[in-house]
Design an enzyme around this catalytic site. Sequence first.
Site, PDB file in Angstrom:
ATOM      1  N   GLY A  11       0.817  -1.206   0.000  1.00  0.00           N
ATOM      2  CA  GLY A  11       0.000   0.000   0.000  1.00  0.00           C
ATOM      3  C   GLY A  11       0.852   1.257   0.000  1.00  0.00           C
ATOM      4  O   GLY A  11       1.955   1.274   0.543  1.00  0.00           O
ATOM      5  N   ILE A 135       1.460   2.887   7.256  1.00  0.00           N
ATOM      6  CA  ILE A 135       0.692   3.809   8.103  1.00  0.00           C
ATOM      7  C   ILE A 135       0.257   3.113   9.386  1.00  0.00           C
ATOM      8  O   ILE A 135      -0.156   3.764  10.335  1.00  0.00           O
ATOM      9  CB  ILE A 135      -0.543   4.379   7.375  1.00  0.00           C
ATOM     10  CG1 ILE A 135      -1.569   3.286   7.067  1.00  0.00           C
ATOM     11  CG2 ILE A 135      -0.136   5.129   6.112  1.00  0.00           C
ATOM     12  CD1 ILE A 135      -2.915   3.812   6.605  1.00  0.00           C
ATOM     13  N   ASP A 136       0.363   1.776   9.421  1.00  0.00           N
ATOM     14  CA  ASP A 136      -0.091   1.019  10.591  1.00  0.00           C
ATOM     15  C   ASP A 136       0.920   1.008  11.735  1.00  0.00           C
ATOM     16  O   ASP A 136       0.569   0.633  12.860  1.00  0.00           O
ATOM     17  CB  ASP A 136      -0.398  -0.429  10.190  1.00  0.00           C
ATOM     18  CG  ASP A 136      -1.591  -0.529   9.267  1.00  0.00           C
ATOM     19  OD1 ASP A 136      -2.571   0.198   9.493  1.00  0.00           O
ATOM     20  OD2 ASP A 136      -1.541  -1.315   8.305  1.00  0.00           O
ATOM     21  N   HIS A 180      -6.482  -3.321  10.353  1.00  0.00           N
ATOM     22  CA  HIS A 180      -7.186  -4.598  10.490  1.00  0.00           C
ATOM     23  C   HIS A 180      -6.655  -5.428  11.659  1.00  0.00           C
ATOM     24  O   HIS A 180      -7.424  -6.039  12.391  1.00  0.00           O
ATOM     25  CB  HIS A 180      -7.067  -5.415   9.202  1.00  0.00           C
ATOM     26  CG  HIS A 180      -7.949  -4.927   8.106  1.00  0.00           C
ATOM     27  ND1 HIS A 180      -9.323  -5.065   8.141  1.00  0.00           N
ATOM     28  CD2 HIS A 180      -7.669  -4.287   6.947  1.00  0.00           C
ATOM     29  CE1 HIS A 180      -9.846  -4.545   7.045  1.00  0.00           C
ATOM     30  NE2 HIS A 180      -8.864  -4.062   6.306  1.00  0.00           N
ATOM     31  N   GLU A 231     -10.641  -0.708  12.061  1.00  0.00           N
ATOM     32  CA  GLU A 231     -11.290  -1.642  11.128  1.00  0.00           C
ATOM     33  C   GLU A 231     -11.377  -3.046  11.711  1.00  0.00           C
ATOM     34  O   GLU A 231     -12.332  -3.774  11.468  1.00  0.00           O
ATOM     35  CB  GLU A 231     -10.491  -1.724   9.827  1.00  0.00           C
ATOM     36  CG  GLU A 231     -10.593  -0.532   8.914  1.00  0.00           C
ATOM     37  CD  GLU A 231      -9.663  -0.688   7.725  1.00  0.00           C
ATOM     38  OE1 GLU A 231     -10.160  -0.653   6.580  1.00  0.00           O
ATOM     39  OE2 GLU A 231      -8.450  -0.871   7.940  1.00  0.00           O
ATOM     40  N   GLN A 284      -6.584   8.470   4.490  1.00  0.00           N
ATOM     41  CA  GLN A 284      -5.540   8.356   5.509  1.00  0.00           C
ATOM     42  C   GLN A 284      -4.173   8.029   4.924  1.00  0.00           C
ATOM     43  O   GLN A 284      -3.151   8.217   5.569  1.00  0.00           O
ATOM     44  CB  GLN A 284      -5.940   7.285   6.538  1.00  0.00           C
ATOM     45  CG  GLN A 284      -7.162   7.681   7.351  1.00  0.00           C
ATOM     46  CD  GLN A 284      -7.834   6.491   8.019  1.00  0.00           C
ATOM     47  OE1 GLN A 284      -7.465   6.107   9.123  1.00  0.00           O
ATOM     48  NE2 GLN A 284      -8.817   5.897   7.359  1.00  0.00           N
ATOM     49  N   ARG A 285      -4.163   7.521   3.689  1.00  0.00           N
ATOM     50  CA  ARG A 285      -2.886   7.199   3.044  1.00  0.00           C
ATOM     51  C   ARG A 285      -2.465   8.273   2.037  1.00  0.00           C
ATOM     52  O   ARG A 285      -1.398   8.154   1.429  1.00  0.00           O
ATOM     53  CB  ARG A 285      -2.991   5.852   2.304  1.00  0.00           C
ATOM     54  CG  ARG A 285      -3.232   4.672   3.224  1.00  0.00           C
ATOM     55  CD  ARG A 285      -2.568   3.411   2.711  1.00  0.00           C
ATOM     56  NE  ARG A 285      -2.908   3.081   1.346  1.00  0.00           N
ATOM     57  CZ  ARG A 285      -3.480   1.934   0.978  1.00  0.00           C
ATOM     58  NH1 ARG A 285      -3.840   1.059   1.887  1.00  0.00           N
ATOM     59  NH2 ARG A 285      -3.708   1.674  -0.291  1.00  0.00           N
TER      60      ARG A 285
END
Length: 359
Positions: A11, A135-136, A180, A231, A284-285
């Site tokens: 991503g 981003i996680d 997730h 999420e 958000q990305r």
Amino acid sequence: MIRIGMLTSGGDCQSLNATMRGVAKALYRMMDDVEIIGFEDGYKGLIHADYRVMKPEDFSGILTKGGTILGTSRQPFKLMRVPDENGLDKVEAMKHTYRKLKLECLVVLGGNGSQKTANLLWEEGLNVVSLPKTIDNDLWGTDITFGFQSAVDVASNAIDCIHTTAASHGRVFIVEVMGHKVGWLTLYAGIAGGADIILLPEIPYDLNVVIDALKTRSKNGKKFSILAVAEGAISKEDALLTKKELKEKKKNGPAYPSVAYEIGAQITEKTGQEVRVTVPGHMQRGGQPCAYDRVLSTRLGAEAALLIKNKEYGYMAAVKNNEVVKTPLAEVAGKLKTVDPASSIIREAKMTGISFGDE
């Protein structure tokens, strides 16, 4: 001539270009005769030898540019050893491209799956240096990943915007944040945005606890409430189920677009309160990287260049205690950095009155 391959995988995020720029500027400055080969669309470009020779000017003016100038794609790690529809061995194809171009090193910018493939190529004999993108913020071996803080800024801004309309209408609002498997983004955005309830994958929630928190706010004269929900947030009941059982439950139960809508419907059913759901999604990305990420990307990129100059391969440039260090790829691959429910940041958030739906 020393040739360095570079690709962005998985991503996208706001600071990929800034990180590539950091690598390139440091390489051009530290090495007299270096050529950078950019692979298009991640590992797909390496597999099919789809590349272009980069020039120094390609890395100018991209510090503040979101996305990736090389393009990206998802190539699931679990399928890397599986031949494609034409019988192509993807791992052998990548090795062939690397050796055909006579690369000294391959620079990989990516998240969990990308790091596993980077480690696989390192184990297969290629020189690899990687950089922590997601981003996680869930990569093992680094305190923070580039792209995370920019995504926090976007998500927290979404919660900020929701505050005014929630207060005006006296409603319960749920903001669904990306994540997730891990809740770092939801946790930081929730705290920064002043969310009243934060639900994370790592802390299974009790719906009754969530509703009690909402009722307590109402009793205290608060006309609205905001929930920041990841999420992958999951109830305590569902957390006890196997993957197969959970899949069956969702198949036979009411259909919801996502967990935020499910929680919203349950709150309305039990309290009669009006609930609205907002999903910022891929916003958000996107957009420009924040100032923090631009600094972080520049530092990480320079460190990656130094690893190449010193011929120290098989490492990911990482951050520990605000110092940029190297972490062995073997230690990074296949490991998730999750939020510890017993960590100080959770404790401190609870001290301010934030509910995590667990107690």
